[in-house]
Scaffold this active site. Structure first.
Site, PDB file in Angstrom:
ATOM      1  N   ARG A 270     -55.395  37.367   0.200  1.00 54.74           N
ATOM      2  CA  ARG A 270     -56.222  36.833  -0.356  1.00 54.74           C
ATOM      3  C   ARG A 270     -56.645  35.559   0.557  1.00 54.74           C
ATOM      4  O   ARG A 270     -55.879  34.676   1.640  1.00 54.74           O
ATOM      5  CB  ARG A 270     -55.263  35.468  -1.314  1.00 54.74           C
ATOM      6  CG  ARG A 270     -56.024  34.228  -2.121  1.00 54.74           C
ATOM      7  CD  ARG A 270     -54.593  33.627  -2.965  1.00 54.74           C
ATOM      8  NE  ARG A 270     -55.688  32.563  -3.688  1.00 54.74           N
ATOM      9  CZ  ARG A 270     -54.858  31.307  -3.195  1.00 54.74           C
ATOM     10  NH1 ARG A 270     -53.709  31.362  -3.144  1.00 54.74           N
ATOM     11  NH2 ARG A 270     -55.904  30.461  -4.215  1.00 54.74           N
TER      12      ARG A 270
ATOM     13  N   HIS B 235     -61.015  26.494  -2.502  1.00 56.62           N
ATOM     14  CA  HIS B 235     -59.886  25.552  -2.176  1.00 56.62           C
ATOM     15  C   HIS B 235     -59.735  24.573  -1.698  1.00 56.62           C
ATOM     16  O   HIS B 235     -59.581  24.471  -0.299  1.00 56.62           O
ATOM     17  CB  HIS B 235     -59.492  26.795  -0.961  1.00 56.62           C
ATOM     18  CG  HIS B 235     -57.366  27.088  -1.061  1.00 56.62           C
ATOM     19  ND1 HIS B 235     -56.602  27.938  -1.453  1.00 56.62           N
ATOM     20  CD2 HIS B 235     -56.814  26.459  -0.419  1.00 56.62           C
ATOM     21  CE1 HIS B 235     -55.447  27.399  -1.462  1.00 56.62           C
ATOM     22  NE2 HIS B 235     -55.197  26.097  -1.020  1.00 56.62           N
TER      23      HIS B 235
ATOM     24  N   GLU C  48     -55.842  25.703  -7.391  1.00 54.91           N
ATOM     25  CA  GLU C  48     -54.832  24.431  -8.587  1.00 54.91           C
ATOM     26  C   GLU C  48     -55.557  23.228  -8.954  1.00 54.91           C
ATOM     27  O   GLU C  48     -56.060  21.836  -7.958  1.00 54.91           O
ATOM     28  CB  GLU C  48     -54.069  24.231  -6.924  1.00 54.91           C
ATOM     29  CG  GLU C  48     -52.952  25.230  -6.572  1.00 54.91           C
ATOM     30  CD  GLU C  48     -51.618  24.691  -5.979  1.00 54.91           C
ATOM     31  OE1 GLU C  48     -51.736  23.359  -5.530  1.00 54.91           O
ATOM     32  OE2 GLU C  48     -50.755  25.533  -5.510  1.00 54.91           O
TER      33      GLU C  48
ATOM     34  N   ASN D 208     -48.887  29.755  -8.708  1.00 53.47           N
ATOM     35  CA  ASN D 208     -48.697  28.893  -7.200  1.00 53.47           C
ATOM     36  C   ASN D 208     -47.190  28.432  -7.657  1.00 53.47           C
ATOM     37  O   ASN D 208     -46.929  27.641  -8.193  1.00 53.47           O
ATOM     38  CB  ASN D 208     -49.825  28.110  -6.880  1.00 53.47           C
ATOM     39  CG  ASN D 208     -50.892  28.712  -6.002  1.00 53.47           C
ATOM     40  OD1 ASN D 208     -50.902  30.504  -5.856  1.00 53.47           O
ATOM     41  ND2 ASN D 208     -51.829  27.776  -5.046  1.00 53.47           N
TER      42      ASN D 208
ATOM     43  N   TYR E 198     -43.378  26.425  -6.143  1.00 56.15           N
ATOM     44  CA  TYR E 198     -42.273  26.717  -4.881  1.00 56.15           C
ATOM     45  C   TYR E 198     -41.663  25.718  -5.209  1.00 56.15           C
ATOM     46  O   TYR E 198     -40.939  26.509  -4.993  1.00 56.15           O
ATOM     47  CB  TYR E 198     -43.736  25.339  -4.404  1.00 56.15           C
ATOM     48  CG  TYR E 198     -45.134  25.910  -3.150  1.00 56.15           C
ATOM     49  CD1 TYR E 198     -44.564  26.492  -2.303  1.00 56.15           C
ATOM     50  CD2 TYR E 198     -46.115  25.980  -4.192  1.00 56.15           C
ATOM     51  CE1 TYR E 198     -45.570  27.154  -1.289  1.00 56.15           C
ATOM     52  CE2 TYR E 198     -46.887  27.088  -3.084  1.00 56.15           C
ATOM     53  CZ  TYR E 198     -47.011  27.026  -1.996  1.00 56.15           C
ATOM     54  OH  TYR E 198     -48.243  27.747  -1.281  1.00 56.15           O
TER      55      TYR E 198
ATOM     56  N   GLU F 207     -50.040  32.273  -4.915  1.00 55.02           N
ATOM     57  CA  GLU F 207     -49.055  31.761  -4.091  1.00 55.02           C
ATOM     58  C   GLU F 207     -46.877  31.550  -4.013  1.00 55.02           C
ATOM     59  O   GLU F 207     -47.033  31.093  -5.091  1.00 55.02           O
ATOM     60  CB  GLU F 207     -49.801  29.805  -3.477  1.00 55.02           C
ATOM     61  CG  GLU F 207     -51.120  30.237  -2.815  1.00 55.02           C
ATOM     62  CD  GLU F 207     -51.064  28.218  -2.156  1.00 55.02           C
ATOM     63  OE1 GLU F 207     -50.132  27.895  -2.439  1.00 55.02           O
ATOM     64  OE2 GLU F 207     -52.207  28.533  -3.189  1.00 55.02           O
TER      65      GLU F 207
HETATM   66  C1  FCB Z   1     -50.149  24.155  -2.529  1.00 50.02           C
HETATM   67  C2  FCB Z   1     -52.544  24.640  -1.758  1.00 50.02           C
HETATM   68  C3  FCB Z   1     -52.150  26.001  -0.429  1.00 50.02           C
HETATM   69  C4  FCB Z   1     -50.392  25.106   0.395  1.00 50.02           C
HETATM   70  C5  FCB Z   1     -49.317  25.157  -0.011  1.00 50.02           C
HETATM   71  C6  FCB Z   1     -48.219  24.584   0.656  1.00 50.02           C
HETATM   72  O1  FCB Z   1     -50.573  23.539  -2.625  1.00 50.02           O
HETATM   73  O2  FCB Z   1     -52.669  25.642  -2.350  1.00 50.02           O
HETATM   74  O3  FCB Z   1     -53.086  24.766   0.026  1.00 50.02           O
HETATM   75  O4  FCB Z   1     -51.297  23.131   1.136  1.00 50.02           O
HETATM   76  O5  FCB Z   1     -49.594  24.202  -1.516  1.00 50.02           O
END
Ligand code: FCB
Length: 459
Positions: free
Chosen positions: A78, A122, A167, A295, A297, A366
């Protein structure tokens, strides 16, 4: 022997990057300036004054980076297209040299047996469009649709998977409300218009992708899992507001063709006072998608909080009566983000409960962690914490699939250490270490681990 979670046949393993974070070559081959060039060159906005001028020099070194991907064994890569390489002035002439770069990259990937997955936006908006109002104005969405048509016509036959926006919450709210991302505006109202226009732009881009006959079209959202600080009704209500703003204000228009009923409690009169939403927009925004990109985290714990902002016109986004509080008893990554993999399962399972049959198949576009990597004397990077993070999140993803969530792919963030937006080069998310002085790439332990996990699926 390591035990790897196992995934169904056909599950896609990938790695992700984004144009401004890795390419460099910002003035080459006719590329125009983007809002991130302007932002990063404004003193005081990015850590250490870092910019994306050179970044990982991927623009010149992409064959080497594709070789790293091939060796890793991923089925898909990607990457994002820099809009200002394709339409340097935001509107008007198309820059053939910009298209050629992505054409060469796509061919290099296909020759390595890797399917390209393209993100059209992006975050690197052409500066010329920002000068004309940026995402605050509808014309930017229209330009985005035109740009999408150009790219899809050129690459549509070679790129199976397309992501319109990455995002949009960040673009709208970090960009136009709190100014922590480009273009650095702190406006309140402007962010709400930007949010809607990003969604309109998504709809126009989907139309363009369909017209070009692409195989799969989708969007990537940063959906968050919010937890209440306490079981008090006030904190539970804060979770509803946070979920509305981060998740449902995006997912509901896209998947159900309506804005969420809870948005009034989140934004109040601000939203009804606006005239940027037009008849027909929701139909455009809610065209069927082939997949939803997510995405993920970290979880976010929120508590009820009074308004900090006294000016009602600026009360938006980060000031809607909740605040983030630290999650107790967890490890934190170098970003200070809580590591709690089970919340990844919970997010996906709840999403399935909330959206049911209108939820398309999911790709995790992500997931990864920034760690304080140390290079050992032999040059290796033993990033045990990142390996544990990836293992535990892939296991949590598998649990969500076992609970009935249709997930088709997973892209690790990121292939390379890179320009982490306002944090500059301080935060390293790569599974490949980049020495910025020499541009030398060194696969970390996490790269070798991910490679073994992918290889183990074939047995
Ligand atoms: C996301 C973004 C990516 C990167 C990660 C850590 O929010 O899409 O570009 O910065 O976080």
């Amino acid at each position: 022997m390591t035990d790897f979670p196992s995934f169904p046949p056909g599950f896609v393993f990938g790695a992700a990057t984004a144009s401004y974070q890795i390419e460099g070559a910002v003035q080459e081959d006719g590329r125009g300036p983007s809002i991130w060039d302007t932002y990063s060159h404004t003193p005081g906005l990015v850590a250490n004054g870092d910019t994306g001028d050179v970044a990982c020099d991927h623009y010149h070194r992409y064959p080497q980076d594709v070789a790293l991907l091939r060796e890793l064994g991923v089925g898909s890569y990607r990457f994002s297209i820099a809009w200002p390489r394709i339409v340097p002035d935001g509107s008007g002439p198309v820059n053939a040299k910009g298209l050629d770069f992505y054409s060469r990259l796509a061919d290099e990937l296909l020759a390595a047996g890797i399917e390209p997955a393209v993100t059209l936006y992006h975050w690197d908006l052409p500066q010329a469009l920002e000068d004309d109002g940026g995402w605050r104005v509808r014309a930017t969405a229209e330009r985005f649709g035109e740009y999408a048509a150009v790219v899809a016509e050129h690459l549509g036959g070679r790129v199976p998977r397309w992501i319109t926006l990455n995002e949009p919450w960040c673009s709208a709210f970090l960009g136009y409300s709190v100014g922590r991302h480009a273009p650095g505006a702190r406006e309140g109202h402007g962010a709400l218009a930007a949010a809607h226009h990003l969604l309109v732009g998504h709809g126009l881009a989907v139309q363009a992708l369909r017209a070009a006959g692409v195989r799969e079209a989708g969007i990537t959202l940063n959906l968050d899992h919010h937890l209440p600080a306490t079981r008090s009704p006030a904190d539970e209500a804060a979770v509803t507001r946070a979920d509305t703003l981060h998740n449902h204000v995006w997912a509901e228009p896209i998947l159900r063709g309506r804005y969420p009923a809870t948005e009034e409690d989140t934004w109040g009169a601000l939203i009804t006072a606006q005239n940027f939403r037009r008849d027909g927009d929701l139909e455009l925004i809610s065209q069927p998608l082939d997949f939803l990109g997510i995405n993920y985290y970290r979880p976010i714990v929120v508590a009820d909080a009074p308004h900090r902002e006294s000016d009602p016109a600026r009360r938006v986004a980060t000031d809607n009566r909740y605040e983030e509080v630290p999650m107790p008893d967890v490890r934190r990554t170098a970003m200070g983000w809580a590591v709690a993999p089970h919340t990844f399962t919970d997010l996906l399972v709840e999403l399935k409960e909330q959206y049911g049959d209108v939820l398309p198949p999911v790709h995790i576009t992500e997931n990864g962690s920034a760690e304080d990597d140390e290079t050992s004397p032999d040059g290796a990077v033993h990033d045990h914490d990142r390996v544990a993070y990836l293992r535990d999140h892939l296991t949590a993803l598998r649990a969500a699939m076992d609970a009935g969530v249709d997930v088709r792919g997973y892209y690790v963030w990121s292939l390379l250490d890179n320009f982490e937006w306002a944090f500059g080069y301080d935060k390293r998310f790569g599974i490949v270490h980049v020495d910025y002085a020499t541009q030398r790439r060194t696969p970390k332990d996490s790269y070798h681990w991910y490679r073994s996990l992918i290889a183990a699926q074939r047995r």
